[in-house]
Design a protein around this motif. Sequence first.
Motif, short mmCIF file in Angstrom:
data_model
loop_
_atom_site.label_atom_id
_atom_site.label_comp_id
_atom_site.label_asym_id
_atom_site.label_seq_id
_atom_site.Cartn_x
_atom_site.Cartn_y
_atom_site.Cartn_z
N THR A 6 9.30 24.61 97.45
CA THR A 6 9.49 25.82 96.64
C THR A 6 10.94 25.95 96.20
O THR A 6 11.24 26.12 95.03
N PHE A 7 11.86 25.88 97.17
CA PHE A 7 13.28 25.87 96.82
C PHE A 7 14.09 25.22 97.93
O PHE A 7 13.59 25.02 99.04
N ILE A 8 15.33 24.89 97.59
CA ILE A 8 16.24 24.21 98.54
C ILE A 8 17.50 25.04 98.64
O ILE A 8 18.07 25.46 97.63
N GLU A 9 17.95 25.27 99.86
CA GLU A 9 19.07 26.16 100.14
C GLU A 9 20.20 25.41 100.82
O GLU A 9 19.97 24.65 101.77
N SER A 10 21.42 25.60 100.34
CA SER A 10 22.58 24.97 100.96
C SER A 10 23.04 25.80 102.15
O SER A 10 23.16 27.03 102.07
N MET A 11 23.33 25.13 103.27
CA MET A 11 23.82 25.79 104.48
C MET A 11 24.96 24.96 105.06
O MET A 11 24.75 24.13 105.93
N ARG A 12 26.15 25.17 104.51
CA ARG A 12 27.34 24.38 104.88
C ARG A 12 27.06 22.89 104.67
O ARG A 12 26.83 22.45 103.56
N ASP A 13 27.04 22.09 105.75
CA ASP A 13 26.86 20.65 105.61
C ASP A 13 25.39 20.25 105.56
O ASP A 13 25.07 19.06 105.49
N TYR A 14 24.51 21.22 105.61
CA TYR A 14 23.08 20.95 105.64
C TYR A 14 22.38 21.54 104.41
O TYR A 14 22.92 22.40 103.73
N LYS A 21 41.51 11.71 108.38
CA LYS A 21 40.70 12.11 109.53
C LYS A 21 39.56 13.04 109.09
O LYS A 21 38.42 12.91 109.54
N THR A 22 39.87 13.97 108.18
CA THR A 22 38.85 14.89 107.68
C THR A 22 37.77 14.14 106.90
O THR A 22 36.58 14.42 107.05
N LYS A 23 38.19 13.19 106.08
CA LYS A 23 37.24 12.38 105.31
C LYS A 23 36.29 11.62 106.24
O LYS A 23 35.06 11.62 106.04
N GLU A 24 36.85 10.97 107.25
CA GLU A 24 36.04 10.17 108.16
C GLU A 24 35.10 11.05 108.99
O GLU A 24 33.97 10.66 109.29
N ARG A 25 35.57 12.23 109.35
CA ARG A 25 34.78 13.11 110.21
C ARG A 25 33.66 13.83 109.47
O ARG A 25 32.55 13.96 109.98
N PHE A 26 33.96 14.30 108.25
CA PHE A 26 33.01 15.17 107.57
C PHE A 26 32.34 14.59 106.33
O PHE A 26 31.30 15.08 105.90
N MET A 62 34.55 11.05 95.56
CA MET A 62 35.76 11.86 95.52
C MET A 62 35.54 13.19 96.23
O MET A 62 34.48 13.80 96.10
N ILE A 63 36.54 13.63 96.97
CA ILE A 63 36.49 14.92 97.66
C ILE A 63 37.19 15.95 96.77
O ILE A 63 38.39 15.85 96.54
N ARG A 64 36.45 16.93 96.30
CA ARG A 64 37.01 17.95 95.40
C ARG A 64 37.79 18.99 96.21
O ARG A 64 37.26 19.54 97.17
N CYS A 65 39.02 19.28 95.76
CA CYS A 65 39.91 20.13 96.54
C CYS A 65 40.47 21.29 95.72
O CYS A 65 40.59 21.19 94.50
N ILE A 66 40.84 22.36 96.44
CA ILE A 66 41.70 23.39 95.87
C ILE A 66 42.84 23.62 96.85
O ILE A 66 42.71 23.35 98.05
N ALA A 79 33.17 24.82 101.90
CA ALA A 79 34.18 23.77 101.98
C ALA A 79 34.85 23.71 103.35
O ALA A 79 34.95 24.73 104.05
N LYS A 80 35.31 22.52 103.72
CA LYS A 80 36.14 22.37 104.91
C LYS A 80 37.54 22.91 104.61
O LYS A 80 37.97 22.96 103.45
N VAL A 81 38.27 23.27 105.65
CA VAL A 81 39.57 23.92 105.48
C VAL A 81 40.65 23.18 106.26
O VAL A 81 40.45 22.84 107.43
N ILE A 82 41.77 22.93 105.60
CA ILE A 82 42.98 22.48 106.29
C ILE A 82 44.02 23.58 106.07
O ILE A 82 44.40 23.87 104.94
N PHE A 83 44.43 24.22 107.16
CA PHE A 83 45.43 25.29 107.07
C PHE A 83 46.83 24.70 106.97
O PHE A 83 47.13 23.67 107.57
N THR A 84 47.68 25.37 106.20
CA THR A 84 49.10 25.01 106.13
C THR A 84 49.92 26.25 106.46
O THR A 84 49.61 27.35 105.99
N THR A 85 50.98 26.09 107.26
CA THR A 85 51.80 27.24 107.64
C THR A 85 53.11 26.77 108.25
O THR A 85 53.23 25.63 108.69
N ALA A 86 54.09 27.66 108.26
CA ALA A 86 55.38 27.37 108.89
C ALA A 86 55.38 27.80 110.35
O ALA A 86 56.36 27.58 111.07
#
Length: 237
Positions: A151-159, A112-117, A1-5, A73-80
């Motif tokens: 020693t430790f593990i660091e999150s860096m976006r998708d890595y 498309k976002t799911k398949e790409r990322f 599942m992709i967690r969203c806000i 997180a990845k971003v999908i912008f919404t706008t008028a």
Amino acid sequence: MIRCIAIDDEPLALRQITGYVEKTPFLELSASFNSALKAMDFLNENEVDLMFVDINMPDLTGLDFVKSTSAKAKVIFTTAYREYGYEGFQLDAADYLVKPIGYPDFLKAVTKTKERFFTKKESVETIEKNDQYLFIKSEYKIVRIDFKDITFIESMRDYVRIHLDNQKPVMALMGIKKMEDFLPTHYFMRVHRSFIVALNRITTIERNRIVFGKDYIPISEQYKDAFQEFLDTRFLK
């Protein structure tokens, strides 16, 4: 599942996006907000995979919000307004939806976002594990990493960046949650949304931070109780 806000100051638009998320099988709604400032507070203590962000909001615009947040997180912008599309993609947005947004367009963007990322990662993550070491793919090579060297593990976006004792850190295309699930819990603990530490390598704790040489690992409120419980079982009073 992709967690969203979802973030939008217009109640109807926010209700529409949250409704679309809830009816899409591979999406999970973690929270929704009518202001970017409220969302920032949430992201300080919680991790999500995808954010739907309205661009035109008072106090803090969606563009400024994405520029200022440290969320991975990845971003999908919404706008008028279509004219914001170029600036949105400059911020490495996954996609850009123009209001009014129909569900077919929404579904196309998130698929498309799911398949790409999110789908591709499964083929490049950990390929073997046990209680002593694991193998991962890093820079087109398969690398063995012994748990005793971490020693430790660091999150860096998708890595993730795996910091090793007296060795060059290893980068791997993997989310930190996936790494956390693979690691033996008696050796490692998540202490922050961006950090996992090797418990047997901890020698100094200073002002709610774990010290590894010149690196200071913060202990966030979300993980503070679990870490304190670990300390209490080993603390000589």
